[in-house]
Design a protein around this motif. Sequence first.
Motif, short mmCIF file in Angstrom:
data_model
loop_
_atom_site.label_atom_id
_atom_site.label_comp_id
_atom_site.label_asym_id
_atom_site.label_seq_id
_atom_site.Cartn_x
_atom_site.Cartn_y
_atom_site.Cartn_z
N ASP A 116 3.35 9.89 -10.20
CA ASP A 116 2.60 10.16 -11.42
C ASP A 116 3.46 10.04 -12.70
O ASP A 116 3.67 11.02 -13.42
N ARG A 156 8.62 0.78 -10.52
CA ARG A 156 7.43 0.84 -11.38
C ARG A 156 7.40 2.14 -12.17
O ARG A 156 6.98 2.15 -13.32
N THR A 157 7.84 3.22 -11.57
CA THR A 157 7.91 4.50 -12.27
C THR A 157 8.93 4.44 -13.41
O THR A 157 8.69 4.95 -14.50
N THR A 202 2.22 1.60 -3.56
CA THR A 202 1.17 2.06 -4.47
C THR A 202 0.89 3.55 -4.28
O THR A 202 0.75 4.30 -5.25
N MET A 203 0.84 3.99 -3.04
CA MET A 203 0.61 5.39 -2.76
C MET A 203 1.74 6.26 -3.33
O MET A 203 1.49 7.25 -4.01
N SER A 237 0.83 -1.21 0.00
CA SER A 237 0.00 0.00 0.00
C SER A 237 0.86 1.26 0.00
O SER A 237 0.53 2.25 -0.66
N PHE A 267 3.79 5.46 -5.76
CA PHE A 267 3.74 5.38 -7.22
C PHE A 267 2.72 6.35 -7.79
O PHE A 267 2.97 7.04 -8.77
N LEU A 268 1.55 6.40 -7.17
CA LEU A 268 0.51 7.31 -7.64
C LEU A 268 0.90 8.78 -7.45
O LEU A 268 0.57 9.63 -8.29
N ILE A 269 1.62 9.07 -6.39
CA ILE A 269 2.07 10.44 -6.17
C ILE A 269 3.17 10.81 -7.17
O ILE A 269 3.23 11.95 -7.64
N ALA A 285 8.08 1.49 -5.79
CA ALA A 285 7.42 2.61 -6.48
C ALA A 285 8.34 3.21 -7.52
O ALA A 285 7.92 3.52 -8.65
#
Length: 150
Positions: A15, A146-147, A8-9, A5, A11-13, A143
């Motif tokens: 962007d 993945r980025t 994922t957080m 989690s 990674f989303l930040i 993260a």
Amino acid sequence: MDILSAATMLFLIMDPLGNLPVILSILKHLDPKRRRKVLVRELCFALLILMLFLFAGQSILTFLHVKPETLSISGGIILFIIAIRMIFPQTGSVAGLAAGDEPFIVPMAIPMIAGPSVIASILLLSTQNPNSLMELSFAVFIAWGRTSLF
């Protein structure tokens, strides 16, 4: 917070899909082999900065007498200036680099990949979970990995 989690957080930040057009416009004048080297170099700088703030961020901010809110506001101002330059382009590229120049740390590593939101989130996570820094470092690495695939 578990590793998945947190990763994922972060990674989303980070962007990566939102940053992709800007990164492509910054690197468009470079030859493809050089483009890959610059991108890998900037991603490594971003990872180094993220890990530095994970392990020593609170100490750095305390030494400089900077509050996390100040970091977020100043990072937002930097992103706003980059956005204004994208809307009203000047001679050179989107990032304000002269034609033919390649970025070095700014604007790709900081603030696009390791931006103020990611740094503030890492500082918050490390403050809330001081005993699980190794798990958080693994989440940062996931993260970041993945980025870098984007």
